[in-house]
Design a protein around this motif. Structure first.
Motif, PDB file in Angstrom:
ATOM      1  N   LYS A  50     -13.048   1.307  -7.653  1.00  0.00           N
ATOM      2  CA  LYS A  50     -13.561   1.238  -9.026  1.00  0.00           C
ATOM      3  C   LYS A  50     -12.719   0.318  -9.897  1.00  0.00           C
ATOM      4  O   LYS A  50     -13.255  -0.430 -10.723  1.00  0.00           O
ATOM      5  CB  LYS A  50     -13.630   2.638  -9.640  1.00  0.00           C
ATOM      6  N   PHE A  51     -11.404   0.368  -9.743  1.00  0.00           N
ATOM      7  CA  PHE A  51     -10.548  -0.537 -10.509  1.00  0.00           C
ATOM      8  C   PHE A  51     -10.802  -1.976 -10.078  1.00  0.00           C
ATOM      9  O   PHE A  51     -10.888  -2.880 -10.910  1.00  0.00           O
ATOM     10  CB  PHE A  51      -9.063  -0.181 -10.355  1.00  0.00           C
ATOM     11  N   HIS A  52     -10.934  -2.205  -8.777  1.00  0.00           N
ATOM     12  CA  HIS A  52     -11.190  -3.555  -8.271  1.00  0.00           C
ATOM     13  C   HIS A  52     -12.508  -4.104  -8.808  1.00  0.00           C
ATOM     14  O   HIS A  52     -12.599  -5.265  -9.199  1.00  0.00           O
ATOM     15  CB  HIS A  52     -11.210  -3.567  -6.739  1.00  0.00           C
ATOM     16  N   GLN A  74      13.632   2.023   0.367  1.00  0.00           N
ATOM     17  CA  GLN A  74      13.021   0.841  -0.235  1.00  0.00           C
ATOM     18  C   GLN A  74      11.661   1.220  -0.793  1.00  0.00           C
ATOM     19  O   GLN A  74      11.033   2.172  -0.328  1.00  0.00           O
ATOM     20  CB  GLN A  74      12.843  -0.267   0.798  1.00  0.00           C
ATOM     21  N   ILE A  75      11.208   0.448  -1.767  1.00  0.00           N
ATOM     22  CA  ILE A  75       9.886   0.662  -2.344  1.00  0.00           C
ATOM     23  C   ILE A  75       9.042  -0.569  -2.076  1.00  0.00           C
ATOM     24  O   ILE A  75       9.456  -1.691  -2.345  1.00  0.00           O
ATOM     25  CB  ILE A  75       9.967   0.917  -3.865  1.00  0.00           C
ATOM     26  N   GLY A  76       7.854  -0.333  -1.541  1.00  0.00           N
ATOM     27  CA  GLY A  76       6.875  -1.405  -1.370  1.00  0.00           C
ATOM     28  C   GLY A  76       5.781  -1.217  -2.403  1.00  0.00           C
ATOM     29  O   GLY A  76       5.359  -0.094  -2.669  1.00  0.00           O
ATOM     30  N   VAL A  77       5.349  -2.303  -3.013  1.00  0.00           N
ATOM     31  CA  VAL A  77       4.306  -2.246  -4.027  1.00  0.00           C
ATOM     32  C   VAL A  77       3.057  -2.920  -3.475  1.00  0.00           C
ATOM     33  O   VAL A  77       3.088  -4.092  -3.101  1.00  0.00           O
ATOM     34  CB  VAL A  77       4.751  -2.935  -5.337  1.00  0.00           C
ATOM     35  N   LEU A  78       1.989  -2.177  -3.417  1.00  0.00           N
ATOM     36  CA  LEU A  78       0.712  -2.668  -2.921  1.00  0.00           C
ATOM     37  C   LEU A  78      -0.230  -2.756  -4.121  1.00  0.00           C
ATOM     38  O   LEU A  78      -0.786  -1.760  -4.572  1.00  0.00           O
ATOM     39  CB  LEU A  78       0.181  -1.693  -1.870  1.00  0.00           C
ATOM     40  N   LYS A  79      -0.367  -3.971  -4.669  1.00  0.00           N
ATOM     41  CA  LYS A  79      -1.221  -4.180  -5.838  1.00  0.00           C
ATOM     42  C   LYS A  79      -2.660  -4.377  -5.387  1.00  0.00           C
ATOM     43  O   LYS A  79      -2.921  -5.126  -4.453  1.00  0.00           O
ATOM     44  CB  LYS A  79      -0.757  -5.405  -6.620  1.00  0.00           C
ATOM     45  N   ASN A  80      -3.566  -3.734  -6.064  1.00  0.00           N
ATOM     46  CA  ASN A  80      -4.998  -3.836  -5.806  1.00  0.00           C
ATOM     47  C   ASN A  80      -5.318  -3.715  -4.316  1.00  0.00           C
ATOM     48  O   ASN A  80      -5.771  -4.668  -3.676  1.00  0.00           O
ATOM     49  CB  ASN A  80      -5.561  -5.138  -6.379  1.00  0.00           C
ATOM     50  N   PRO A  81      -5.081  -2.536  -3.729  1.00  0.00           N
ATOM     51  CA  PRO A  81      -5.295  -2.374  -2.293  1.00  0.00           C
ATOM     52  C   PRO A  81      -6.730  -2.638  -1.844  1.00  0.00           C
ATOM     53  O   PRO A  81      -6.947  -3.142  -0.747  1.00  0.00           O
ATOM     54  CB  PRO A  81      -4.897  -0.916  -2.024  1.00  0.00           C
ATOM     55  N   PHE A  82      -7.709  -2.364  -2.696  1.00  0.00           N
ATOM     56  CA  PHE A  82      -9.090  -2.595  -2.283  1.00  0.00           C
ATOM     57  C   PHE A  82      -9.371  -4.087  -2.116  1.00  0.00           C
ATOM     58  O   PHE A  82     -10.045  -4.508  -1.174  1.00  0.00           O
ATOM     59  CB  PHE A  82     -10.072  -1.969  -3.276  1.00  0.00           C
ATOM     60  N   GLU A  83      -8.817  -4.909  -3.002  1.00  0.00           N
ATOM     61  CA  GLU A  83      -8.961  -6.367  -2.873  1.00  0.00           C
ATOM     62  C   GLU A  83      -8.313  -6.854  -1.579  1.00  0.00           C
ATOM     63  O   GLU A  83      -8.875  -7.683  -0.859  1.00  0.00           O
ATOM     64  CB  GLU A  83      -8.334  -7.082  -4.065  1.00  0.00           C
ATOM     65  N   LEU A  90      -5.416  -5.953   4.701  1.00  0.00           N
ATOM     66  CA  LEU A  90      -5.107  -4.540   4.811  1.00  0.00           C
ATOM     67  C   LEU A  90      -6.187  -3.894   5.663  1.00  0.00           C
ATOM     68  O   LEU A  90      -7.376  -4.072   5.401  1.00  0.00           O
ATOM     69  CB  LEU A  90      -5.089  -3.909   3.410  1.00  0.00           C
ATOM     70  N   ASP A  91      -5.804  -3.191   6.703  1.00  0.00           N
ATOM     71  CA  ASP A  91      -6.761  -2.467   7.535  1.00  0.00           C
ATOM     72  C   ASP A  91      -6.815  -1.017   7.081  1.00  0.00           C
ATOM     73  O   ASP A  91      -5.816  -0.463   6.626  1.00  0.00           O
ATOM     74  CB  ASP A  91      -6.348  -2.509   9.013  1.00  0.00           C
ATOM     75  N   ALA A  92      -7.966  -0.412   7.215  1.00  0.00           N
ATOM     76  CA  ALA A  92      -8.127   0.999   6.861  1.00  0.00           C
ATOM     77  C   ALA A  92      -9.099   1.629   7.841  1.00  0.00           C
ATOM     78  O   ALA A  92     -10.054   0.999   8.273  1.00  0.00           O
ATOM     79  CB  ALA A  92      -8.654   1.124   5.430  1.00  0.00           C
ATOM     80  N   GLU A  93      -8.811   2.863   8.207  1.00  0.00           N
ATOM     81  CA  GLU A  93      -9.756   3.598   9.032  1.00  0.00           C
ATOM     82  C   GLU A  93     -10.035   4.938   8.365  1.00  0.00           C
ATOM     83  O   GLU A  93      -9.139   5.546   7.784  1.00  0.00           O
ATOM     84  CB  GLU A  93      -9.252   3.767  10.465  1.00  0.00           C
ATOM     85  N   PRO A  94     -11.273   5.394   8.402  1.00  0.00           N
ATOM     86  CA  PRO A  94     -11.659   6.587   7.660  1.00  0.00           C
ATOM     87  C   PRO A  94     -11.209   7.894   8.308  1.00  0.00           C
ATOM     88  O   PRO A  94     -11.917   8.520   9.057  1.00  0.00           O
ATOM     89  CB  PRO A  94     -13.188   6.493   7.626  1.00  0.00           C
TER      90      PRO A  94
END
Length: 106
Positions: A50-52, A74-83, A90-94
């Protein structure tokens, strides 16, 4: 956000900014060294979408804390993951959704 228990929002922290879009941050933490996989809820992924798609005003980020409790944290920042998902970065599995950021994602 969740200082006094679960807020049932799709983010843990909101950063309010005067002249820019607000940032909504979901925080994930692991004792593993990063980058590594982690799960997010369907609601969190839907909010990222929705943000994307600009259905919601603001930016959605995921902050991942790796090596929690150690001096090497450490901190990793993932900006706008849907984009990043749409661009193939970025891979995603449901499963809930399990995210697999690659080293260039961070």
């Amino acid at each position: 956000m969740n200082e006094n228990g679960e807020s049932f929002k799709s983010y843990d922290i909101s950063i309010k900014r005067k002249r820019e879009l607000d940032i909504y941050v979901e925080v994930k933490a692991t004792i593993n060294r990063g980058p590594c996989t982690f799960a997010i809820s369907r609601r969190e992924w839907d909010e990222a979408r929705k943000f994307h798609e600009k259905e919601l005003d603001g930016e959605y980020h995921i902050y991942a804390v790796f090596d929690v409790g150690k001096e090497t944290s450490q901190i990793g920042v993932l900006k706008n993951p849907f984009e990043k998902f749409l661009k193939g970065e970025l891979d995603a599995e449901p499963l809930g959704l399990k995210l697999y950021p690659n080293e260039t994602t961070w």
